[in-house]
Write a protein that holds these residues in place. Sequence first.
Motif, PDB file in Angstrom:
ATOM      1  N   ALA A 114      56.338  90.979  -9.469  1.00 31.65           N
ATOM      2  CA  ALA A 114      57.354  90.095  -8.893  1.00 31.65           C
ATOM      3  C   ALA A 114      57.286  88.686  -9.459  1.00 31.65           C
ATOM      4  N   TRP A 145      66.891  87.812  -5.754  1.00 27.91           N
ATOM      5  CA  TRP A 145      65.538  87.837  -6.307  1.00 27.91           C
ATOM      6  C   TRP A 145      64.515  87.325  -5.287  1.00 27.91           C
ATOM      7  N   THR A 153      61.556  89.724  -3.830  1.00 24.03           N
ATOM      8  CA  THR A 153      60.147  89.429  -4.099  1.00 24.03           C
ATOM      9  C   THR A 153      59.399  88.951  -2.860  1.00 24.03           C
ATOM     10  N   THR A 211      51.118  89.232 -10.455  1.00 22.26           N
ATOM     11  CA  THR A 211      51.769  88.733  -9.250  1.00 22.26           C
ATOM     12  C   THR A 211      50.743  88.266  -8.225  1.00 22.26           C
ATOM     13  N   ASN A 220      55.211  85.013  -6.927  1.00 19.18           N
ATOM     14  CA  ASN A 220      56.534  85.428  -7.388  1.00 19.18           C
ATOM     15  C   ASN A 220      57.341  84.274  -7.970  1.00 19.18           C
TER      16      ASN A 220
END
Length: 434
Positions: free
Chosen positions: A71, A223, A227, A240, A245
């Motif tokens: 992410a 997004w 995430t 990640t 993220n």
Amino acid sequence: MRPDFTSSQRVHLLIFLALSLLYVIFLFPNPEYNSYNKDDASWFLTLGINLATYGRYTTDTFPILNYGHHATWPFVFPGLLAAVVSIFGISWFVLKLLMVSLSFANLYLLQRLWTNCQAGFLAVLLTAINPAYFLFSHVTMTEIPYMLATTATLLAMERTQRTRDGFTAGLLAVLAFYTRGYAVTFLPSGILFFLLRPSWPIRKRLITAVCFAIPLVTGIGAWVIYTNHVLAGGYLDWITTKYGNAAGIVASLQRPLQEHAREFFWYHMRFPVHFLLPVFSLPSLTNDAFAFLGLGLLMLSFCGWLSSMRKRVGAIELWLPCALGLHLLTSPSPRYWLTYLPFLVYFSLLASQSLAKRWPLLHLSYPMLAGCFAATAIVGLGHHLVMPDDLRFLNAYWRDYRDLAVWTRDNTPQDAVIVAHHAHNFYVAAARRV
């Protein structure tokens, strides 16, 4: 009928063909661990390989059922790499040919952005022969794809005539954002650009700004939700887990002011020297004189930007301060300066043109600056072509590591399992289970 070309167009075509040949000859069909950021090229290709092979978006290098979810980086560029891997396998020739194609597409759009502008043409040419741009045109990282998406967005903004054209520009901005999250700067700069169009009625400005913002806000919001909420409850991959993220952007913004000032002096004031005068390598910039030289180059670009702003409030003029501002507050990595190279060169040349017109004693400032930029770029590119490893690898260790991975690829069974210290680098070079 064959099209009639002017002498200027013929010269441009010959330059394009010569540069294309140069870029293709030096494809270097081997894995890269370049000195600007060591091994992100391997991380991106790892994402592409896993997406193509297992249908999972992760940087994990071992095939297990419970893959970690990625992410940190959006999926456009890894998805493009996955398409190449699905069709051609891990072919470094094809991968680098893809990067070169994206590089020349960006140069073409830059030329369209500055049509009939001598300073613009020189900026494109100087970008093309810059050793850093040349290197990243052969490396599987997001610098070149991001520059292409950015240029396409700026060009679409400049050519917007109807409200629905603003929506198209917004879609391209979403593509840039899903290539690299730093394209979030198009949100304020794009809205401001359309609101300030001088010849448009207020209603048209407002509607176009909204049409531009809707797809970009939707893309950014999707997004963030994905995430922060969809993936947050599951197992995350190593990148990640370490960087989050947003790749540490929020944490960078919250640092003390003195830390930002220290970074600006030790890094951001020096890196422009390396990109605008590429005879100077990164390790040579330790002398404080380079910091003030870099500051002078930035001030020259700023003067050119001011001169351009007095004539027109364009898309580049509004986007560049937003993009540079976010960059200066978040990361001291030198490779991020590459994405602003064409614009820094362009505004520097505009500033020298303005000085030459205003003060007769400085009438040679424009050809002298252009000649200095060209000479240092040619020497820097020549050095890179003769000694490519100076830019391609962080140190001898990474070159030896690459060679070991390639040897392993050619001398071990397909079902061999490799235990490696840097698994992702070995994974993309050897195409073996790690």
